[in-house]
Design a protein around this motif. Sequence first.
Motif, PDB file in Angstrom:
ATOM      1  N   LEU A 279       0.697  -1.179  -0.008  1.00 11.34           N
ATOM      2  CA  LEU A 279      -0.022  -0.103   0.061  1.00 11.34           C
ATOM      3  C   LEU A 279       0.918   1.260   0.053  1.00 11.34           C
ATOM      4  O   LEU A 279       0.420   2.350  -0.183  1.00 11.34           O
ATOM      5  N   THR A 280       2.174   1.309   0.031  1.00 10.64           N
ATOM      6  CA  THR A 280       3.162   2.112   0.231  1.00 10.64           C
ATOM      7  C   THR A 280       4.086   2.433  -0.893  1.00 10.64           C
ATOM      8  O   THR A 280       5.097   2.966  -0.610  1.00 10.64           O
TER       9      THR A 280
ATOM     10  N   PRO B  57       1.742   7.919  -0.104  1.00  3.94           N
ATOM     11  CA  PRO B  57       1.984   8.174   1.366  1.00  3.94           C
ATOM     12  C   PRO B  57       2.999   6.912   1.760  1.00  3.94           C
ATOM     13  O   PRO B  57       3.014   5.934   0.929  1.00  3.94           O
ATOM     14  N   VAL B  58       4.036   7.206   2.191  1.00  6.57           N
ATOM     15  CA  VAL B  58       5.060   6.297   2.860  1.00  6.57           C
ATOM     16  C   VAL B  58       4.406   5.881   4.114  1.00  6.57           C
ATOM     17  O   VAL B  58       4.997   4.653   4.701  1.00  6.57           O
ATOM     18  N   HIS B  59       3.801   6.266   4.972  1.00  4.91           N
ATOM     19  CA  HIS B  59       2.944   5.813   6.029  1.00  4.91           C
ATOM     20  C   HIS B  59       1.638   5.699   5.883  1.00  4.91           C
ATOM     21  O   HIS B  59       0.963   6.361   4.870  1.00  4.91           O
ATOM     22  N   LEU B  60       1.105   4.734   6.605  1.00 11.41           N
ATOM     23  CA  LEU B  60      -0.476   4.549   6.611  1.00 11.41           C
ATOM     24  C   LEU B  60      -0.902   5.195   7.926  1.00 11.41           C
ATOM     25  O   LEU B  60      -0.399   5.222   8.909  1.00 11.41           O
ATOM     26  N   GLY B  61      -2.189   5.464   8.076  1.00 12.92           N
ATOM     27  CA  GLY B  61      -3.130   5.892   9.210  1.00 12.92           C
ATOM     28  C   GLY B  61      -4.106   6.880   8.662  1.00 12.92           C
ATOM     29  O   GLY B  61      -4.387   6.984   7.648  1.00 12.92           O
TER      30      GLY B  61
ATOM     31  N   SER C  97      -6.860   4.010   6.656  1.00  5.49           N
ATOM     32  CA  SER C  97      -6.023   5.138   6.173  1.00  5.49           C
ATOM     33  C   SER C  97      -6.995   5.843   5.156  1.00  5.49           C
ATOM     34  O   SER C  97      -6.661   6.718   4.368  1.00  5.49           O
ATOM     35  N   ASP C  98      -8.410   5.614   5.260  1.00  3.83           N
ATOM     36  CA  ASP C  98      -9.513   6.221   4.515  1.00  3.83           C
ATOM     37  C   ASP C  98      -9.512   6.054   3.006  1.00  3.83           C
ATOM     38  O   ASP C  98     -10.013   7.051   2.304  1.00  3.83           O
TER      39      ASP C  98
END
Length: 340
Positions: A138-139, A145-149, A178-179
């Motif tokens: 996913l990144t 993004p390199v981060h998820l959240g 992560s929406d």
Amino acid sequence: MRAVEYSVTGEPEVLTLVDRPMPEPAAGEVRVRIHRSGVNPTDWKSRRGSEAGTPVHPAQVPNQDGSGVVDAVGRGVDAGLRGRRVWLWEAAYQRPSGGTAQEYAVVPVRHVVPLPDTASYDLGAALGVPFLTAHRCLTVTEDGPVHLGPGKLAGRTVLVAGGAGAVGNAAIQLARWSDATVITTVSNPEKGNLAALAGADHVIDYKQQDVVSEVRAIAPGGVDTIVEVSPAANAAIDAAVIATHGSVAVYATDGGGTMELPVRASMVPNARWQFVLLYTAPDSWRPRGLGDVAAAVAAGAIRVGPEAGIPLHHYTLEQAAEAHTAVESGVVGKVLIDVT
């Protein structure tokens, strides 16, 4: 202590329950009393090897993932870790005695991550391979993004092939956290129900529906990220639905190991085909993946069990061969060995 090991590659029957001396942690290491050992396809593939009957010396304790409690620490390790609940990742990689299919495992301290009291040992043992693989998938998107959240994938669309599998389930849960808008493909209504329970917004039965037209109806501009379990079968579909600057993250091989890549259809949108293997993933990514998965656990954003779309199958340590057989035969859900 009781441990499962194999000294020759082959069928699940090469797994043997033995008694081993209690291991002691060296400098920079911790000893974990294992409660649950998670079984993944990588574990049976390593056990089977490239040729059955190949000697394995020293004997290998299998299984990369697990959860438990730190009960001893080596020199230079914070003594405050004793008694902490943790989950383990890549416990067996390049460590014959490190696998989680044993009562006590010694691993480098960086291979354990705190497990909150609110999280079960079942969840802890299900995190490593599936969730870290999903995070990597996913990144890897261009300008993604390199981060998820929360909010990290807002406005983006993710297509997860095989949403009822362990990595597919993890990808759906992390993408929804992560929406992202999440689309997934499945092979029957039962698996579709599991993918919906995991949090997928749209479920497509690829045996009953045309995937390309269904995806394009949901995302006319294409999907930003594809988490791909079956590249040989799906490469043409992926190329037909990928968005400009999108990526196809391939983490499995279909068993055959070859695929035909639609070059022009991939070139026009400047699409990226990214192959994913945890063991050789960039060092720069790993802390991000571990940190984000740990944050998702702490936030209560990821779950396991039938209510989360991932049924659990429990085995005893004596049934390690049966546990490996279940994963190798493609059982739907997560296979766990109850060590303690």
